[in-house]
Structure formats: structure tokens, C-alpha cells
Design a protein around this motif. Structure first.
Motif, PDB file in Angstrom:
ATOM      1  N   VAL A 183     -10.413  98.062  41.367  1.00  0.00           N
ATOM      2  CA  VAL A 183      -9.771  97.081  42.253  1.00  0.00           C
ATOM      3  C   VAL A 183      -8.312  96.865  41.858  1.00  0.00           C
ATOM      4  O   VAL A 183      -7.409  96.802  42.718  1.00  0.00           O
ATOM      5  CB  VAL A 183     -10.536  95.740  42.211  1.00  0.00           C
ATOM      6  N   MET A 184      -8.088  96.763  40.527  1.00  0.00           N
ATOM      7  CA  MET A 184      -6.725  96.526  40.045  1.00  0.00           C
ATOM      8  C   MET A 184      -5.813  97.695  40.418  1.00  0.00           C
ATOM      9  O   MET A 184      -4.660  97.494  40.853  1.00  0.00           O
ATOM     10  CB  MET A 184      -6.737  96.318  38.525  1.00  0.00           C
ATOM     11  N   TYR A 185      -6.315  98.937  40.282  1.00  0.00           N
ATOM     12  CA  TYR A 185      -5.500 100.103  40.646  1.00  0.00           C
ATOM     13  C   TYR A 185      -5.294 100.185  42.160  1.00  0.00           C
ATOM     14  O   TYR A 185      -4.221 100.569  42.644  1.00  0.00           O
ATOM     15  CB  TYR A 185      -6.156 101.388  40.134  1.00  0.00           C
ATOM     16  N   GLU A 186      -6.322  99.857  42.914  1.00  0.00           N
ATOM     17  CA  GLU A 186      -6.197  99.953  44.371  1.00  0.00           C
ATOM     18  C   GLU A 186      -5.158  98.975  44.913  1.00  0.00           C
ATOM     19  O   GLU A 186      -4.424  99.282  45.866  1.00  0.00           O
ATOM     20  CB  GLU A 186      -7.553  99.704  45.042  1.00  0.00           C
ATOM     21  N   ASN A 204     -16.792  99.495  47.723  1.00  0.00           N
ATOM     22  CA  ASN A 204     -15.351  99.726  47.600  1.00  0.00           C
ATOM     23  C   ASN A 204     -15.007 101.206  47.731  1.00  0.00           C
ATOM     24  O   ASN A 204     -13.982 101.574  48.317  1.00  0.00           O
ATOM     25  CB  ASN A 204     -14.834  99.200  46.265  1.00  0.00           C
ATOM     26  N   LEU A 205     -15.862 102.063  47.161  1.00  0.00           N
ATOM     27  CA  LEU A 205     -15.613 103.497  47.231  1.00  0.00           C
ATOM     28  C   LEU A 205     -15.737 103.973  48.684  1.00  0.00           C
ATOM     29  O   LEU A 205     -14.915 104.770  49.174  1.00  0.00           O
ATOM     30  CB  LEU A 205     -16.596 104.247  46.336  1.00  0.00           C
ATOM     31  N   ALA A 251      -5.492  91.177  32.061  1.00  0.00           N
ATOM     32  CA  ALA A 251      -6.785  91.355  32.732  1.00  0.00           C
ATOM     33  C   ALA A 251      -7.054  92.849  32.945  1.00  0.00           C
ATOM     34  O   ALA A 251      -8.159  93.354  32.676  1.00  0.00           O
ATOM     35  CB  ALA A 251      -6.792  90.618  34.069  1.00  0.00           C
ATOM     36  N   SER A 252      -6.025  93.572  33.412  1.00  0.00           N
ATOM     37  CA  SER A 252      -6.178  95.017  33.636  1.00  0.00           C
ATOM     38  C   SER A 252      -6.487  95.744  32.336  1.00  0.00           C
ATOM     39  O   SER A 252      -7.315  96.673  32.302  1.00  0.00           O
ATOM     40  CB  SER A 252      -4.895  95.590  34.254  1.00  0.00           C
ATOM     41  N   GLY A 296     -16.768  96.548  34.699  1.00  0.00           N
ATOM     42  CA  GLY A 296     -15.401  96.796  34.256  1.00  0.00           C
ATOM     43  C   GLY A 296     -14.791  97.965  35.002  1.00  0.00           C
ATOM     44  O   GLY A 296     -13.603  97.939  35.395  1.00  0.00           O
ATOM     45  N   GLN A 297     -15.588  99.005  35.252  1.00  0.00           N
ATOM     46  CA  GLN A 297     -15.100 100.186  35.987  1.00  0.00           C
ATOM     47  C   GLN A 297     -14.744  99.805  37.420  1.00  0.00           C
ATOM     48  O   GLN A 297     -13.702 100.226  37.950  1.00  0.00           O
ATOM     49  CB  GLN A 297     -16.172 101.278  35.963  1.00  0.00           C
TER      50      GLN A 297
END
Length: 557
Positions: A484-487, A517-518, A463-464, A478-479
Motif C-alpha cells: 500500500v505504501m509503495y502504491e 489490492n493485487l 511506518a514504511s 506487513g507485506q
């Protein structure tokens, strides 16, 4: 040979001159024939007037086009006893004069071997002038003339075998006669041979080098079609080293003779700035000349110039006029663009039904952009009754032509089971095809499938991977998702700086979730507490309708 007359040998020279003029005419050396015939016109040589009159119709020497002189010479030859001049005198000036007897007299001359009488009889039986149309008779007389080396007759024989008129279609015999006529100097036959070698078929091996050779021979005889085709060969490097300057010169020669395709090609070169400096006004000039000859591609390009205001004042109504003329000739791109103008109401009243009709006409010709648009109309029910099955079929046709947007929509329909059975593997296949063409949205959809385990085994790493592919292609969702995946460290090593980078890119594109989120990331202190930036992005998210951002601003600020 010196043809200067003197008292002792004038009759001999006249006969010799006439024989030479005849040979020149038979073998398409019309300029040479004309020079001799002009001299013979000052004598009482009846047959000279026949050939001279034929030359004055303008077909053989473009600059030699004078119908008044043509009639004069036919009349003069008739008065001197030329049966072939009498024939055309009757046709052009006295159509009811002595026809039956005259035809018999011409037949007698033809049977005695007069090549021009044979050819004229072939023409009469082909056209139905003075006799009843008879394909067999036309071919019979034409073949007699062709076997005597008359290039015009050889070309006609090739046409008969090509079209099956008076004979059974036979591509081998057609080629043989085209070749004889071409070797005999017939420019149209030379050009036709060029076409045959360019295209190739079951009987003739494709040979671009030979095509260039024959186009060159015909072009040297000022054949506009051959000049244009030779330009195309130079333009694209077929059978010869690519040379756009030579292509331009060939197009110019042909265009100046009024050949519409060459005029259009010249317009394209000026519009694109290929070899010549980009000059939209010059492009418009050449497109207009070709468009007025009803050449559909030029009408389409001229429509685009009016549509965009390139080289001419923007005028949607004139754009529509030219698009419509091209569309009426089944120009697929013109039909599609005209449909778009009705679809969006540009330059005309919005009319979804008219748009759908035009999209359908274009799509039926295999034009992928129109197939996509027609599918979208069936999907939405605009202009046509909503029909997911038809939408799927048109998306499929376009996707099979590598249209990425259609491939993406096929993926969505397969994933949801719209217009087709639900099939996750088929959905993934089409998403991958769209992704390979640069569509980040398709990567995003694949990532979501792996994230949720929809049709595939749940896999955060995959997924990542696909979220990042989507992000790198500029897809805001996607960005945001890779952020989210990195966080959170889902499928990748936790990295707040990477999360910030991707949130930032998506937020600046207006992605509301990324804006929230930012802001939350700035507020959390994970990248250094920054209340100012947190407030900035929460306000943007709230302005875009994010309730969580609004709540944060009310309570957590």
C-alpha cells in the motif's frame, strides 16, 4: 616380591603378603589386593578372610560379586578368630550372637590401632547396627581410620563435613578430605573433586582442566559417573579440546555399566546423528534403558520418540505415559508437553484444567514455553478464570527470558492497557524485543503506531521502514501494508512494481486485503492492464469473504 611358599619362610611370606594386601586395600588397589587374598585364603590367615569377604560384595570390583562366598569367608574368618569376621557373621547370619562382648573386643582392637576395626565401628555407629546411632562416635572412629590413610574413611569424613553429620558443615575440610581420598585412589572422591572443580564456588576456583584430570583418573578406574562426566567434558569442550568421538566412547563405557544419564546421552547422540549415523531405533533402545531406571530426561525423550513416531511406531498413549512419569519428577519440559496434549486433546480427552495445572507446574520452574502457555490460558479464560493481570505477569516472566511471543503479547497488552496501565513506550519496547528475535508481527505493530500516530509522532517514513521489516520477515500483513505504501507513495517513493511484488507475496499466503489490492492493481492498468489476473485475485478475495471484491466482480468485471 615373590610370594611362592617354601618350608623355611612361609610364615614370614604370609605376614608380608597380608601386609601388602592390607596396603593395597587401604589405597583402593582392589584388584592387587584380591590376587594376594585369594592366595591367603588357602592358608589359616583369619584377617585375609575379612578383606576377601568385603571384596566379594561387588562394590569394589564389579565382577567380584558373590554373596554366598562372602558369607562363607566371613564364617571361616569367624571360626579362625577374626573379630571383624565375627561381626559380619553376626550381622548376616546370627544377629543375636554375642553382641556386647564382641563390640568391646572390636573397640579394644580399634584402640590398639587396627584401622579396619576403627572403620567398622564408625559404620556401626552411623547405621545403628548392634549399637545405638551416635554421630559423634561415628565421626571419632572414622577420623582415626582416615588419619591412618584409609581411603574409604577419608571419603566418609569428607561426606560428614559436606552434610554436617556429627560435625559442623565445613566445605574447606570436606574438600581437604575429598582430596586426600582422591589422591589415595578413591574413584568416587576423584569424581567428586572433578564436580567441585567443574562447578567452582566461593572456596574453590572453577577449573575445568583440573576437573577433566580428576574425571579421567576416576574413569580409568571404571567409575561410571566419572566416565559420563568425562564424556560431557569432551562433548562440550570444557577443559579439553572438544572431541565428540571420545565423548561417545566415554558415554558408551558408562552406559554399558548401566549408568542412566550416560544411556540417555548416548540416546541423544543417536537421535541427532552426532558423530554416529542418525539411528532413531538405537536412540529408543538407550532411552528405554535409562527411562526404566526412572531417569526423567530419558523418559521425556522416549515420550517424544513415541509422540513423533521416530524409531518406533507412533503411539500417543505411550508418549503420554512416559511424559507423565517424567512430569511427576518435575521435569519442566515434560510437564509442558504433557499439558499441550491435554490442551489439544492429543492421545487423551481434551482437559483445559489439567493442561493449566501442568503448565503452572512447569512455569513455576521457570520454563518459558510453559509460562507463555499459562499466560495465554489466563488471557483466554480456558482452564482457569480469565485474568489479564495474571496473563501479563506470566507473559512478563517468559519475555524476560527472551521469549519473543511473550514479548509481542506484552506489547499488545501495554498498547491496549490490558492487565496493566496503557503505556505506548512500554508497548514499543516489547515489540522491539520481539522484532529483534525475528517476529515480523511486532514490526507490523510498530509500523501501525507510526502510521496512526499512536503514542508516537505520526511518521510515514518510519511506518514504511517497519512495514518493510515485517514484510521481509514473512509477515503477510506487513507485506500487504508495504505494498500500500509503495502504491500510494506514503513514506517511500511511489513504485507500482514493488507494490505488486509485496501484494503478490501476501496474497499467496492468503491475506485477503492483499488479494483484493493485487486484483485492483491489475485492473487499474498501473502495471499494464490485465483483466485475467484482476479477476483471478478478486475471485480469491471474494471467496475469502471480501465484500469489495464481490462487488467488483458483480459490477466492474
Amino acid at each position: 616380591m615373590n610370594y611362592d611358599n617354601n618350608e623355611n619362610n612361609s610364615d614370614i611370606q604370609e605376614t608380608s603378603m597380608m601386609q601388602d594386601a592390607k596396603e593395597f586395600f587401604l589405597h583402593c588397589e582392589y584388584e592387587e589386593a584380591f590376587t594376594l587374598l585369594e592366595k591367603l585364603s588357602k592358608t589359616q590367615c583369619a584377617n585375609a578372610f575379612y578383606l576377601l569377604a568385603k571384596l566379594y560384595n561387588g562394590h569394589f570390583i564389579p565382577s567380584c560379586n558373590d554373596k554366598v562366598l562372602q558369607k562363607k569367608y566371613y564364617r571361616r574368618g569367624h571360626e579362625l578368630g577374626s573379630k571383624l569376621c565375627s561381626l559380619w557373621y553376626c550381622i548376616m547370619e546370627r544377629p543375636n550372637y554375642g553382641q556386647p562382648k564382641l563390640i568391646e573386643e572390636i573397640k579394644n582392637e580399634a584402640l590398639e590401632g587396627d584401622v579396619f576395626a576403627q572403620y567398622e565401628l564408625s559404620f556401626l555407629y552411623y547405621s545403628g547396627l548392634m549399637v545405638v546411632v551416635d554421630a559423634g562416635e561415628s565421626v571419632r572412629w572414622c577420623e582415626m581410620a582416615a588419619k591412618q590413610g584409609y581411603a574409604l574413611a577419608q571419603y566418609d569424613m569428607a561426606s560428614f563435613y559436606t552434610n554436617g553429620w556429627g560435625v559442623k558443615k565445613d566445605s574447606h575440610k570436606a574438600f581437604s578430605w575429598y582430596e586426600k581420598a582422591a589422591e589415595n585412589g578413591h574413584a568416587a572422591a576423584q569424581c567428586k573433586l572433578g564436580d567441585m572443580y567443574f562447578e567452582g564456588d566461593d572456596n574453590i576456583a572453577q577449573d575445568h582442566v583440573k576437573a577433566v584430570a580428576w574425571y579421567t583418573k576416576a574413569a580409568e578406574k571404571n567409575n561410571p559417573l566419572a566416565q559420563c562426566n568425562l564424556g560431557f567434558m569432551y562433548d562440550n569442550g570444557y577443559g579439553i579440546e572438544q572431541d565428540r568421538k571420545k565423548a561417545l566412547n566415554c558415554y558408551k563405557q558408562s552406559a554399558q555399566c548401566g549408568h542412566a544419564p550416560a544411556q540417555c546421552n548416548l540416546g541423544v547422540m543417536y537421535a541427532s546423528g552426532c558423530i554416529v549415523g542418525e539411528d532413531p531405533k538405537e536412540a529408543v533402545k538407550w532411552y528405554t534403558l535409562a527411562a526404566k531406571q526412572n531417569f526423567a530426561p530419558a523418559q521425556f525423550y522416549l515420550g517424544k520418540m513415541y509422540d513423533t513416531g521416530s524409531g518406533i511406531e507412533q503411539d500417543y498413549k505411550k508418549a503420554i505415559k512416559w511424559y507423565r512419569q517424567a512430569a511427576q519428577q518435575n521435569h519442566a519440559a515434560a510437564q509442558c508437553v504433557l499439558a499441550t496434549m491435554y490442551d489439544e486433546g492429543v492421545g487423551t480427552d481434551q482437559d483445559f484444567q489439567q493442561a493449566a495445572s501442568l503448565y503452572a507446574a512447569s512455569a513455576a520452574q521457570g520454563y518459558a514455553p510453559a509460562q507463555f502457555e499459562l499466560a495465554a490460558m489466563y488471557k483466554s479464560g480456558e482452564g482457569v478464570p480469565r485474568d489479564d493481570s495474571k496473563a501479563y505477569q506470566w507473559f512478563l516472566k517468559a519475555a524476560e527470558q527472551d521469549d519473543p511471543y511473550s514479548a509481542y503479547h506484552l506489547g499488545v497488552m501495554c498498547q491496549k492497557g490490558e492487565g496493566t496501565i496503557k503505556d505506548y513506550q512500554e508497548a514499543k519496547k516489547w515489540y522491539q524485543k520481539a522484532a529483534a528475535k525475528g517476529m515480523g508481527q511486532a514490526d507490523y505493530q510498530i509500523a501501525c503506531m507510526y502510521l496512526d500516530g499512536e503514542g508516537v509522532t505520526k511518521d510515514y517514513e518510519k511506518a514504511s521502514y517497519y512495514f518493510k521489516e515485517a514484510a521481509q520477515k514473512g509477515d503477510p500483513k506487513g507485506q500487504c501494508s508495504i505494498g500500500v505504501m509503495y502504491e500510494n507513495g506514503y513514506g517511500v517513493e511511489k513504485n507500482y512494481i514493488e507494490a505488486q511484488k509485496w501484494y503478490q507475496q501476501a496474497a499467496e499466503e492468503g491475506e485477503v486485503t492483499a488479494q483484493y489490492n493485487l486484483g485492483a492493481l491489475y485492473a487499474s492498468g498501473k502495471i499494464g492492464e490485465n483483466k485475467k489476473n484482476a479477476c483471478l485475485w478478486m475471485k480469491k478475495a471474494a471467496e475469502n469473504g471480501d465484500k469489495s471484491a464481490l462487488k467488483w466482480l458483480e459490477h466492474d468485471k
